[in-house]
Design an enzyme around this catalytic site. Structure first.
Site, short mmCIF file in Angstrom:
data_model
loop_
_atom_site.label_atom_id
_atom_site.label_comp_id
_atom_site.label_asym_id
_atom_site.label_seq_id
_atom_site.Cartn_x
_atom_site.Cartn_y
_atom_site.Cartn_z
N TYR A 21 6.65 -9.95 6.95
CA TYR A 21 6.55 -8.50 7.13
C TYR A 21 7.08 -8.13 8.50
O TYR A 21 6.94 -8.90 9.45
CB TYR A 21 5.09 -8.04 7.05
CG TYR A 21 4.55 -7.87 5.64
CD1 TYR A 21 4.57 -6.62 5.02
CD2 TYR A 21 4.00 -8.94 4.94
CE1 TYR A 21 4.06 -6.45 3.74
CE2 TYR A 21 3.49 -8.78 3.65
CZ TYR A 21 3.52 -7.53 3.06
OH TYR A 21 3.03 -7.35 1.79
N ASP A 26 0.83 -1.20 0.00
CA ASP A 26 0.00 0.00 0.00
C ASP A 26 0.87 1.26 0.00
O ASP A 26 2.08 1.20 0.24
CB ASP A 26 -0.86 -0.04 1.27
CG ASP A 26 -1.89 1.07 1.28
OD1 ASP A 26 -2.18 1.62 0.20
OD2 ASP A 26 -2.39 1.38 2.37
#
Lengths: 352, 352
Positions: free
Chosen positions: A178, A109
């Protein structure tokens, strides 16, 4: 401090409008048959010249990008790289003009970083050969060098290589890692890390945050913490999820007698590491937001457990600020399992 | 790759014009008597209300600053902090209006960072008292909190405290530590570090660079690698100077069984650490440039030795790119030696 996501995912109009803002990592697992069999060209063209699949390993600072995915008039990572690829590959193959289209392992994003992202690209031999020019290297290396030099300096191309048989950057991936970095009241905030560390003044209860994180491990429907793609699910398998404070340690191991030892820049940061087979839209940032609310004492571990038990998206479990998040790694199976893995993952996940 | 500094320092017009670009760290050791005895006010005012000296510990990302020192119409660290201080301190003490003026330990150039900078500021008790407002903390803490919240997010205020007797941020300092970070051919460049790591594709000969660095240790005239202030010298004492590659190490020491270990972000960077009593204008960046030229094989260690022996400023020894440089630390003597240290350092350094 966070950006609650109260959009009803069933409202298609809202969904489209806020799509860019919401997705922190999307693996679209419901691609159509047509998309898969004709990845970068029309069917007729495929027959004329067989396509060569290239794997690109890269990194980027997401600060000045509107995320990975191409969007009209916005600066995106995919958009910048495809623009450069069109210059490198098309100028020399004007008759062919197949579409340059990247397929990525983890769609990030706006504001989210990747220290190691993977994507693939299908090209013809003629396009590749056109890259060499006056360089004394093979065509793939020539493409790597040209691409590295021409992308903006917030993107780093680490490697371009011929992908092994059956490789698909998105569908062959086994798992993604992540890390979310926080400078909290116990850290000394270093503004050099402005673009990749989220900064808050609060004290955080790490034990409570780890209790919440532990609840995410296993195969679950993350419907409280993620938005499904149309036709997709929010069921994912989390393999590891935990919070740790980076130890204070010196930058250099073997100093030269100086009294002051410069610390490593990440010393004292609070980091969330999460590994899963794949992540649904918003999932990492929403889980981090849930954990941080627990760590601040605004919500209980029981509240988090309830959200895991009853998958329901609402305002309290929206995504946290993007800047702290980095896609650190994408793992693939051995070469002989790439095709079967991709085949299996193309099916939409269900609980049964 | 570097920005050679061929300006003749004797040409005053050129000197003034390029001043902002050139200085990477300046300790002006030739301040006038008047400057010292009246640090932040006119003499009459000093008699009316005694000044309290505050020490401010801070950090900043230099990327979007035109260096530390105030310059008309340019965004500087000093300028931004003084602007906020005037709002905090003056609104409540309109009758007094003494000048808000910071004195800094290490003046950094445009693009250069500080992970730990120190400056001081003289205020009256009335100004301090005016900071408290509705806060339930003492006046100095109130100033610290207000300042922290009001500075832009590329500055971090770590602490505001009453300075001990005799403290002068610039003249009392014993030594400064700078680190220059390079991502070279052997490092994997991570664009998250864009603002504080210098990136080159070359292979560098670290052994040769360390031979050059070792030649800087001791009391020398760094005239080949620095520009004197008017009336000042380029004689400084380097205590330590060496190149090291940061070891590859995981971000988290105690993982949770994950196969992939996320590396610390500085893993593999090539770092130059240098400690000296003080640094002349351009000195660190010019020494780094000299070492890098040796490391690339463009110049020999003998060339570097010659530059150390004959202090003469010319084009080949200008400053390297600023972004890799960070002021990491300023060391002060014990409190009872602060005043005598400041007194001694105020004298212009000479070889005899």
């Amino acid at each position: 401090m966070h950006n609650p996501d109260s959009t009803n995912p069933m409202n298609t109009e809202n969904f489209a409008a806020t799509r860019a803002e919401q997705s922190d990592s999307v693996e679209n697992i419901s691609a159509t048959k047509a998309e898969i069999s004709q990845p970068a060209s029309d069917a007729e063209h495929v027959q004329q010249s067989p396509l060569i699949r290239l794997r690109i390993d890269l990194a980027y600072n997401g600060m000045n990008f509107n995320g990975w995915a191409v969007q009209p008039k916005l600066r995106t990572v995919q958009g910048e790289i495809e623009k450069v690829l069109r210059r490198i590959l098309h100028d020399r193959t004007a008759q062919e003009q197949p579409t340059i289209r990247l397929t990525v392992a983890g769609r990030t994003d706006a504001g989210v970083h990747a220290s190691h992202q993977v994507c693939h690209l299908d090209v013809t031999q003629a396009m590749l050969d056109g890259c060499v020019g006056h360089m004394h290297v093979d065509a793939v290396k020539a493409l790597e060098l040209r691409l590295s030099r021409m992308v903006p300096n917030d993107i780093a191309i680490h490697r371009v290589s011929i992908a092994p048989e059956g490789f698909d950057a998105r569908f062959s991936a086994l798992e993604r890692t992540y890390v979310y970095r926080i400078a909290d009241a116990q850290s000394t905030y270093d503004p050099r890390q402005l673009s990749y560390v989220w900064h808050i003044d609060d004290e955080l209860d790490i034990d409570a945050m780890n209790k919440a994180a532990a609840l995410t491990i296993g195969l679950h429907d993350f419907g409280s913490f993620a938005t499904p793609n149309p036709g997709g699910t929010t069921i994912r398998e989390v393999k590891t999820a935990y919070w740790r404070r980076v130890p204070m340690r010196p930058l250099i191991d073997d100093p030269m007698g100086e009294q002051y030892r410069t610390p490593a820049i990440e010393s004292g940061l609070l980091c969330f590491t999460i590994v899963a087979d794949a992540f649904a839209r918003n999932m990492v940032r929403s889980l981090v937001n849930g954990c941080v609310q627990v760590g601040r004492g605004k919500r209980s571990v029981d509240w988090f457990a309830q959200k895991m038990q009853v998958p329901l998206r609402e305002g309290s479990t929206g995504p946290i600020a993007p800047e702290g998040l980095t896609l650190e790694h994408v793992a693939y199976p051995p070469n002989d399992q790439l095709a079967s893995r991709a085949e299996a993952i193309r099916a939409v996940r269900t609980l049964d």
